[in-house]
Design an enzyme around this catalytic site. Structure first.
Site, PDB file in Angstrom:
ATOM      1  CB  ILE A  69      -0.918   0.021   1.246  1.00  0.00           C
ATOM      2  CG1 ILE A  69      -1.893  -1.161   1.218  1.00  0.00           C
ATOM      3  CG2 ILE A  69      -1.674   1.336   1.344  1.00  0.00           C
ATOM      4  CD1 ILE A  69      -2.984  -1.042   0.202  1.00  0.00           C
ATOM      5  N   GLY A 125       0.568  -5.570   0.441  1.00  0.00           N
ATOM      6  CA  GLY A 125      -0.488  -5.680  -0.563  1.00  0.00           C
ATOM      7  C   GLY A 125      -0.082  -6.490  -1.779  1.00  0.00           C
ATOM      8  CG  ASP A 128      -3.306  -8.315   0.582  1.00  0.00           C
ATOM      9  OD1 ASP A 128      -3.630  -9.222   1.369  1.00  0.00           O
ATOM     10  OD2 ASP A 128      -2.969  -7.180   0.953  1.00  0.00           O
ATOM     11  CD  GLU A 148      -0.175  -6.413   5.108  1.00  0.00           C
ATOM     12  OE1 GLU A 148      -0.650  -6.318   3.963  1.00  0.00           O
ATOM     13  OE2 GLU A 148       0.635  -7.317   5.428  1.00  0.00           O
TER      14      GLU A 148
END
Length: 275
Positions: A69, A125, A128, A148
């Site tokens: 992110i 991310g 992800d 994270e």
């Protein structure tokens, strides 16, 4: 396919069923912004509906696959909630998270197989994204991290749901709770990627070869195989068998089957129609 600022989409060749989707913010290491999330969702919807697309290779431009992110972008988005009433701010944040989740899930929901081609950093991310892909390959020197927890965040875009199904609960828990870096070679040992390559050029050639092999198969069979694999994750074996029986009852007696049998009998390559 034009009209994107943060991604690039290219067809391998004029007659190829292989399309390349590249995260394209190289100066920011392809960090994820609101704009990139929006474009990712739009792009996979368009690729899903395009009959020329048989397989999608997902990669990153520049030195890294994805740095996660974009913290500056995310911070500015969430700062505006600080002055809001707490309950309403929480509800709004939840909707924003759900929206980002849906952008990642669009990769998984695309009917066409998506192959992640990973080099450099694949952080936060980025995990992800790749766990939402169907196949994953990387360079040996790639660096991964479920980062994270180091930022005081609970990973919320799919890693904690998809990674345990790929590498197992214990391994996923260790990676997520420590937030440590791990190499492409360890990613192969863990089962996160199917194979590692010694260089970027070898990765690109190897992934393209795999993509072209998949693209040469019956589009109906490939789409059906992906659909049944995904559905069967959430079903008991008996339920999964019933699902695939229903699927094949609607698609098995196709022209693709006739063509595959004819091609095999005549020792030639099959030619399948588009979806």
């Amino acid at each position: 396919m034009e009209g994107y600022e943060c991604i690039k989409i290219e067809r391998q060749s004029p007659n190829s069923g292989v399309f390349h989707l590249r995260l394209h913010r190289p100066s920011h290491y392809n960090a994820l912004t609101t704009q990139l999330f929006t474009e990712l969702r739009q792009a996979f919807s368009r690729l899903d509906q395009n009959p020329d697309v048989h397989v999608i290779i997902l990669s990153g431009s520049g030195k890294h696959f994805c740095a996660g992110i974009d913290l500056k972008s995310t911070a500015s988005n969430f700062e505006k909630h600080l002055s809001e009433e707490r309950g309403r701010a929480g509800e709004r944040i939840r909707r924003e998270i759900k929206w980002m989740q849906e952008s990642i899930t669009a990769i998984e929901e695309c009917r066409k197989p998506v192959i992640a081609s990973i080099h450099g950093g694949c952080i936060g991310g980025g995990i992800d994204i790749v766990t939402a892909c169907d196949l994953r390959y990387c360079t040996a020197e790639a660096v991964f991290s479920v980062r994270e927890v180091k930022l005081a965040i609970t990973a919320d875009l799919g890693t904690l749901q998809r990674l345990p199904r790929i590498v197992g609960y214990g391994k996923a828990a260790e990676l997520a709770l420590t937030g440590r870096d791990f190499s492409g070679l360890e990613a192969k040992e863990l089962g996160l990627v199917s194979r590692t390559f010694d260089s970027m050029s070898e990765l690109q050639d190897g992934v393209l070869k795999i993509a072209e092999e998949i693209a040469s198969r019956s589009p109906l069979a490939v789409v059906g195989t992906k659909a049944v694999l995904l559905k069967s994750r959430d079903l008991y074996v008996e339920q999964g068998l019933d699902y695939v029986a229903t699927w094949n009852s609607g698609t098995l007696l196709s022209d693709d089957l006739k063509e595959a049998i004819s091609a095999q009998a005549n020792k030639r390559k099959p030619k399948f129609s588009k979806l």
